[in-house]
Scaffold this motif. Sequence first.
Motif, PDB file in Angstrom:
ATOM      1  N   ASP A  38       0.829  -1.206   0.000  1.00  0.00           N
ATOM      2  CA  ASP A  38       0.000   0.000   0.000  1.00  0.00           C
ATOM      3  C   ASP A  38       0.862   1.255   0.000  1.00  0.00           C
ATOM      4  OD1 ASP A  38      -2.736   1.278   0.419  1.00  0.00           O
ATOM      5  OD2 ASP A  38      -1.650   2.056   2.160  1.00  0.00           O
ATOM      6  N   HIS A  39       1.947   1.239   0.763  1.00  0.00           N
ATOM      7  CA  HIS A  39       2.851   2.390   0.805  1.00  0.00           C
ATOM      8  C   HIS A  39       3.469   2.628  -0.573  1.00  0.00           C
ATOM      9  CE1 HIS A  39       5.774   5.263   2.350  1.00  0.00           C
ATOM     10  NE2 HIS A  39       6.721   4.586   1.708  1.00  0.00           N
ATOM     11  N   ASN A  42       0.883   4.140  -2.954  1.00  0.00           N
ATOM     12  CA  ASN A  42       0.490   5.514  -2.667  1.00  0.00           C
ATOM     13  C   ASN A  42       1.647   6.503  -2.682  1.00  0.00           C
ATOM     14  OD1 ASN A  42      -2.535   5.674  -1.974  1.00  0.00           O
ATOM     15  ND2 ASN A  42      -1.875   3.816  -0.943  1.00  0.00           N
ATOM     16  N   THR A  43       2.875   6.036  -2.893  1.00  0.00           N
ATOM     17  CA  THR A  43       4.014   6.953  -2.983  1.00  0.00           C
ATOM     18  C   THR A  43       4.713   6.882  -4.341  1.00  0.00           C
ATOM     19  OG1 THR A  43       5.464   5.281  -1.964  1.00  0.00           O
ATOM     20  CG2 THR A  43       4.457   6.923  -0.499  1.00  0.00           C
ATOM     21  N   GLU A  46       2.781   7.803  -9.760  1.00  0.00           N
ATOM     22  CA  GLU A  46       1.901   8.966  -9.809  1.00  0.00           C
ATOM     23  C   GLU A  46       1.354   9.227 -11.210  1.00  0.00           C
ATOM     24  OE1 GLU A  46       0.487  10.705  -7.377  1.00  0.00           O
ATOM     25  OE2 GLU A  46       1.438   9.212  -6.098  1.00  0.00           O
ATOM     26  N   LYS A  49      -1.383   6.645 -12.018  1.00  0.00           N
ATOM     27  CA  LYS A  49      -2.613   6.868 -11.253  1.00  0.00           C
ATOM     28  C   LYS A  49      -3.375   8.079 -11.787  1.00  0.00           C
ATOM     29  CE  LYS A  49      -0.423   6.775  -7.303  1.00  0.00           C
ATOM     30  NZ  LYS A  49      -0.113   6.821  -5.854  1.00  0.00           N
ATOM     31  N   PHE A  80      -6.458   3.469  -4.640  1.00  0.00           N
ATOM     32  CA  PHE A  80      -5.864   4.779  -4.903  1.00  0.00           C
ATOM     33  C   PHE A  80      -6.982   5.694  -5.376  1.00  0.00           C
ATOM     34  CE2 PHE A  80      -5.390   2.300  -8.763  1.00  0.00           C
ATOM     35  CZ  PHE A  80      -5.666   3.169  -9.808  1.00  0.00           C
ATOM     36  N   SER A  87      -9.571   7.322   1.869  1.00  0.00           N
ATOM     37  CA  SER A  87      -8.674   6.267   1.393  1.00  0.00           C
ATOM     38  C   SER A  87      -9.269   4.875   1.493  1.00  0.00           C
ATOM     39  CB  SER A  87      -7.357   6.310   2.184  1.00  0.00           C
ATOM     40  OG  SER A  87      -7.607   6.097   3.569  1.00  0.00           O
TER      41      SER A  87
END
Length: 290
Positions: A38-39, A42-43, A46, A49, A80, A87
Amino acid sequence: MNFHKSFQTIDTQVVGEAFRIIVQSPIMLMHEDILEADHQLNTQFEDTKQQLLNEPRGHRGMNGCLVLPSAIASYRLLFFQHAASTSFKYEALVATLTALIEQGTVELSKNNTYSIETVKGVYEANAKLSEKRDAVLSVHLILKPAYLEGEQVIIDNERRYMVVEKPRQIKAIVLEELAEISTWGLLESEKYSTADGIIMYEQLDGSVRSVTFERDGYILRSPGVDSTLALIAVLGEEAVKKNDSIFDSSIEIIQKHEAGYEIALTGYITGIHQFVVDREDPLQHGFIIV
């Protein structure tokens, strides 16, 4: 044309809210631990997404779902979303389970119960199937009650909502009043910036009609599972047996269990898509209009 990315998705809707399930994309996650996966989701990634969520391929109301194998459940589900969205959404459990069963990509359970691994824990969902067991009629979930903390309602010890009765200047929560409702929501979202959402409601005979604004003032396209739980916490079980949206979709409380409230939602596949990204496209990262 010079394509340098392609995506395959299954799009679904649950009581009006859109979910995009990623079938094929450049997103590759190999972590055994779901929090690490998940980290990374979400990091990183980009560009990918944004291309999946933003216009012209997506829109402000699109929610992204990534389905992966799980060692402890029927499947693993990661999310995402746009920055102003929450979230986690219970509706995504319904959207993904419906799509996986109807596309034949999850093994059918003998007792129709499936487990879904998320960063918030493992959830159980019961699927009601058609006689031929090839279509999902509804997905049943049992949800923990929300509770009040000061002037906010807390869902799952995490998500915070303000619940406000319809102001007098708005005649009713109907589409004909949408312009004034939208203006009110934008102002209230700025006022209560620490909340994940603002819920405006009006009480009807035996039910409630509501509209939920996310952090940027965007109107949620469904009655909202979180919103329904928040309204029960404020108004009581008898007043919120059903929560109607401004778009004529609804969420009903089937019954109350010791563990919480049972709801039944139906998901619908709205499209199976292949998207591409052209290197020469000046809008390849897309845009958002709220």
